[in-house]
Design a protein around this motif. Structure first.
Motif, PDB file in Angstrom:
ATOM      1  N   ASN A 176       0.843  -1.187   0.000  1.00  0.00           N
ATOM      2  CA  ASN A 176       0.000   0.000   0.000  1.00  0.00           C
ATOM      3  C   ASN A 176       0.882   1.242   0.000  1.00  0.00           C
ATOM      4  N   HIS A 177       1.157   1.754  -1.196  1.00  0.00           N
ATOM      5  CA  HIS A 177       2.089   2.871  -1.332  1.00  0.00           C
ATOM      6  C   HIS A 177       1.676   3.717  -2.535  1.00  0.00           C
ATOM      7  N   PRO A 178       1.822   5.048  -2.458  1.00  0.00           N
ATOM      8  CA  PRO A 178       1.468   5.890  -3.605  1.00  0.00           C
ATOM      9  C   PRO A 178       2.216   5.461  -4.866  1.00  0.00           C
ATOM     10  N   ASN A 179       1.498   5.315  -5.958  1.00  0.00           N
ATOM     11  CA  ASN A 179       2.030   4.866  -7.244  1.00  0.00           C
ATOM     12  C   ASN A 179       2.453   3.406  -7.216  1.00  0.00           C
ATOM     13  N   SER A 180       2.073   2.691  -6.165  1.00  0.00           N
ATOM     14  CA  SER A 180       2.257   1.241  -6.006  1.00  0.00           C
ATOM     15  C   SER A 180       3.690   0.848  -5.630  1.00  0.00           C
ATOM     16  N   ALA A 181       3.792  -0.308  -4.987  1.00  0.00           N
ATOM     17  CA  ALA A 181       5.079  -0.919  -4.643  1.00  0.00           C
ATOM     18  C   ALA A 181       4.845  -2.417  -4.488  1.00  0.00           C
ATOM     19  N   MET A 182       5.948  -3.172  -4.452  1.00  0.00           N
ATOM     20  CA  MET A 182       5.858  -4.631  -4.408  1.00  0.00           C
ATOM     21  C   MET A 182       6.726  -5.173  -3.284  1.00  0.00           C
ATOM     22  N   VAL A 193      12.559 -15.118   4.378  1.00  0.00           N
ATOM     23  CA  VAL A 193      12.758 -13.700   4.673  1.00  0.00           C
ATOM     24  C   VAL A 193      11.793 -12.901   3.805  1.00  0.00           C
ATOM     25  N   VAL A 194      11.130 -11.920   4.398  1.00  0.00           N
ATOM     26  CA  VAL A 194      10.191 -11.068   3.680  1.00  0.00           C
ATOM     27  C   VAL A 194      10.709  -9.647   3.673  1.00  0.00           C
ATOM     28  N   TYR A 195      10.719  -9.046   2.489  1.00  0.00           N
ATOM     29  CA  TYR A 195      11.143  -7.658   2.305  1.00  0.00           C
ATOM     30  C   TYR A 195       9.905  -6.849   1.947  1.00  0.00           C
ATOM     31  N   ALA A 196       9.440  -5.991   2.880  1.00  0.00           N
ATOM     32  CA  ALA A 196       8.184  -5.261   2.704  1.00  0.00           C
ATOM     33  C   ALA A 196       8.380  -3.781   2.991  1.00  0.00           C
ATOM     34  N   THR A 197       8.853  -3.070   2.011  1.00  0.00           N
ATOM     35  CA  THR A 197       8.993  -1.626   2.066  1.00  0.00           C
ATOM     36  C   THR A 197       8.736  -1.125   0.657  1.00  0.00           C
ATOM     37  N   ASP A 198       8.059  -0.086   0.429  1.00  0.00           N
ATOM     38  CA  ASP A 198       7.409   0.872   1.296  1.00  0.00           C
ATOM     39  C   ASP A 198       5.926   0.531   1.381  1.00  0.00           C
ATOM     40  N   THR A 199       5.353   0.623   2.567  1.00  0.00           N
ATOM     41  CA  THR A 199       3.950   0.251   2.712  1.00  0.00           C
ATOM     42  C   THR A 199       3.328   0.983   3.884  1.00  0.00           C
ATOM     43  N   GLU A 200       2.055   1.311   3.756  1.00  0.00           N
ATOM     44  CA  GLU A 200       1.321   1.998   4.815  1.00  0.00           C
ATOM     45  C   GLU A 200       0.216   1.084   5.328  1.00  0.00           C
ATOM     46  N   HIS A 201       0.113   0.976   6.634  1.00  0.00           N
ATOM     47  CA  HIS A 201      -0.925   0.142   7.244  1.00  0.00           C
ATOM     48  C   HIS A 201      -2.303   0.784   7.047  1.00  0.00           C
ATOM     49  N   TYR A 202      -3.319  -0.036   7.227  1.00  0.00           N
ATOM     50  CA  TYR A 202      -4.697   0.457   7.148  1.00  0.00           C
ATOM     51  C   TYR A 202      -5.180   0.819   8.553  1.00  0.00           C
ATOM     52  N   GLY A 242       2.354   6.903   2.699  1.00  0.00           N
ATOM     53  CA  GLY A 242       2.814   5.626   2.169  1.00  0.00           C
ATOM     54  C   GLY A 242       3.754   4.853   3.055  1.00  0.00           C
ATOM     55  N   HIS A 243       3.829   5.223   4.359  1.00  0.00           N
ATOM     56  CA  HIS A 243       4.753   4.536   5.270  1.00  0.00           C
ATOM     57  C   HIS A 243       4.041   4.158   6.563  1.00  0.00           C
ATOM     58  N   SER A 244       4.675   3.289   7.333  1.00  0.00           N
ATOM     59  CA  SER A 244       4.051   2.739   8.517  1.00  0.00           C
ATOM     60  C   SER A 244       4.842   3.093   9.776  1.00  0.00           C
ATOM     61  N   THR A 245       4.496   2.437  10.883  1.00  0.00           N
ATOM     62  CA  THR A 245       5.116   2.707  12.178  1.00  0.00           C
ATOM     63  C   THR A 245       5.631   1.404  12.785  1.00  0.00           C
ATOM     64  N   TRP A 246       6.515   1.539  13.766  1.00  0.00           N
ATOM     65  CA  TRP A 246       7.036   0.316  14.383  1.00  0.00           C
ATOM     66  C   TRP A 246       5.945  -0.408  15.172  1.00  0.00           C
ATOM     67  N   GLN A 247       4.993   0.350  15.709  1.00  0.00           N
ATOM     68  CA  GLN A 247       3.895  -0.297  16.427  1.00  0.00           C
ATOM     69  C   GLN A 247       3.073  -1.187  15.493  1.00  0.00           C
ATOM     70  N   GLU A 248       2.824  -0.701  14.280  1.00  0.00           N
ATOM     71  CA  GLU A 248       2.091  -1.515  13.305  1.00  0.00           C
ATOM     72  C   GLU A 248       2.937  -2.684  12.822  1.00  0.00           C
ATOM     73  N   ALA A 249       4.244  -2.500  12.753  1.00  0.00           N
ATOM     74  CA  ALA A 249       5.131  -3.602  12.378  1.00  0.00           C
ATOM     75  C   ALA A 249       4.991  -4.761  13.345  1.00  0.00           C
ATOM     76  N   ILE A 250       4.943  -4.452  14.626  1.00  0.00           N
ATOM     77  CA  ILE A 250       4.839  -5.507  15.633  1.00  0.00           C
ATOM     78  C   ILE A 250       3.471  -6.171  15.591  1.00  0.00           C
ATOM     79  N   LYS A 251       2.411  -5.397  15.379  1.00  0.00           N
ATOM     80  CA  LYS A 251       1.076  -5.986  15.230  1.00  0.00           C
ATOM     81  C   LYS A 251       1.076  -7.007  14.095  1.00  0.00           C
ATOM     82  N   LEU A 252       1.645  -6.610  12.963  1.00  0.00           N
ATOM     83  CA  LEU A 252       1.680  -7.500  11.795  1.00  0.00           C
ATOM     84  C   LEU A 252       2.529  -8.728  12.080  1.00  0.00           C
ATOM     85  N   ALA A 253       3.701  -8.517  12.686  1.00  0.00           N
ATOM     86  CA  ALA A 253       4.608  -9.633  12.957  1.00  0.00           C
ATOM     87  C   ALA A 253       3.956 -10.658  13.869  1.00  0.00           C
TER      88      ALA A 253
END
Length: 300
Positions: A176-182, A193-202, A242-253
């Motif tokens: 979820n990033h402006p102009n898309s990302a993968m 290993v998962v590489y997930a940048t750049d992305t914004e949480h909902y 288009g970016h997230s937070t460390w708190q959301e990173a931990i929720k996802l993890a």
């Protein structure tokens, strides 16, 4: 996945005649650039580093490179001692902080090296080849991409594509990033290993695409550019950037069953002392976590 530059569908078959110095058959992740948005050199960013996104994975004798921010220049200098080189390069998207190191990637100028370059078609229809070429045209750069004498092979990806590089499986997913990302998921011998940048949480739910991509991963490298306080700052909110937070990173993890979270894509305004505090906060709620640092090597 389509390949406009070769009729062969398997990138390994195209490069079987390359005599490269391969990494050892292991699975490690090395960080060459960990910043977001713009390079941030200086005395206050020495410990974590100021170069923008570039992550190397050495897995099953292959070299995989994720994004070509300014950290790619440093990786290139390192690779000069190991030529000839063959590597697989995967771009999340083409914002400047993820491609600006490519014109300064010296091994790409050396004949005998081979680079397989992957990326999604942009919403405007531009391929990754076109976008990397465009940034090397006047008035942005003095010499065109054709000056690069290495063998550059380009491949177009669609979110959801899955590919095999020998025994290594690479899955892709939309971010979820402006102009898309993968995002990318790399699996070998049951390790991921998962590489997930750049992305914004909902705001009201976890991203189902990311949950699937990160499922039970050993390492999740996640865009946590901000803290929750910065993201929701009433005077200067970062919502929609288009970016997230460390708190959301931990929720996802936690929800995805990830073993280790790596906080990545640090804001250029975050000094070493600030990031030390973030790391302490992160570990207080998810002990097996770490903030990405230039030069950091993680075994998988």
């Amino acid at each position: 996945m389509s390949n406009p530059d070769s009729p062969a569908s398997n990138p390994q078959n195209q490069s079987a005649d390359i005599e490269s110095v391969s990494p050892s058959p292991e699975f490690v992740v090395e960080f060459w650039g960990v910043r977001g948005s713009i390079p941030a050199p200086g005395s206050e960013t020495v410990r974590y580093g100021g170069n923008t996104s570039c992550v190397e994975m050495r897995v099953d004798g292959k070299r995989l490179i994720f994004d070509g921010g300014t950290g790619l220049r440093m990786l290139g200098k390192h690779l000069l001692k190991q030529m000839p080189v063959e590597a697989y390069m995967f771009f999340s998207h083409s914002h400047w902080d993820h491609i600006q190191g490519f014109p300064f990637f010296v091994p790409a100028f050396v004949k005998g090296n081979c680079f397989h370059i992957y990326g999604a078609i942009a919403p405007n229809g531009a391929s990754m080849k076109q976008r990397l070429s465009d940034q090397m045209l006047h008035p942005n750069f003095p010499v065109p991409i054709q000056v690069m004498q290495s063998d550059l092979k380009f491949y177009d990806l669609l979110a959801g594509d899955i590919m095999q590089l020998g025994a290594v499986t690479i899955e892709t997913g939309p971010l979820n990033h402006p102009n898309s990302a993968m995002g990318y998921r790399v699996t070998w011998e049951g390790r991921t290993v998962v590489y997930a940048t750049d992305t914004e949480h909902y705001p009201d739910h976890l991203d189902e695409n990311l949950l699937h991509l990160a499922r039970n991963a050993d390492i999740l490298i996640y865009d946590a550019c901000y803290t929750d306080e910065e993201y929701h700052d009433p005077k200067a909110p970062k919502i929609g950037w288009g970016h997230s937070t460390w708190q959301e990173a931990i929720k996802l993890a936690k929800a995805a069953g990830v073993k280790q979270a790596v906080i990545f894509h640090h804001d250029p305004n975050h000094c070493d002392d600030f990031l030390d505090k973030v790391e302490a906060d992160v570990r207080s709620v998810f002990p097996n976590s770490v903030l990405a640092r230039e030069g950091m090597i993680l075994p998988v």
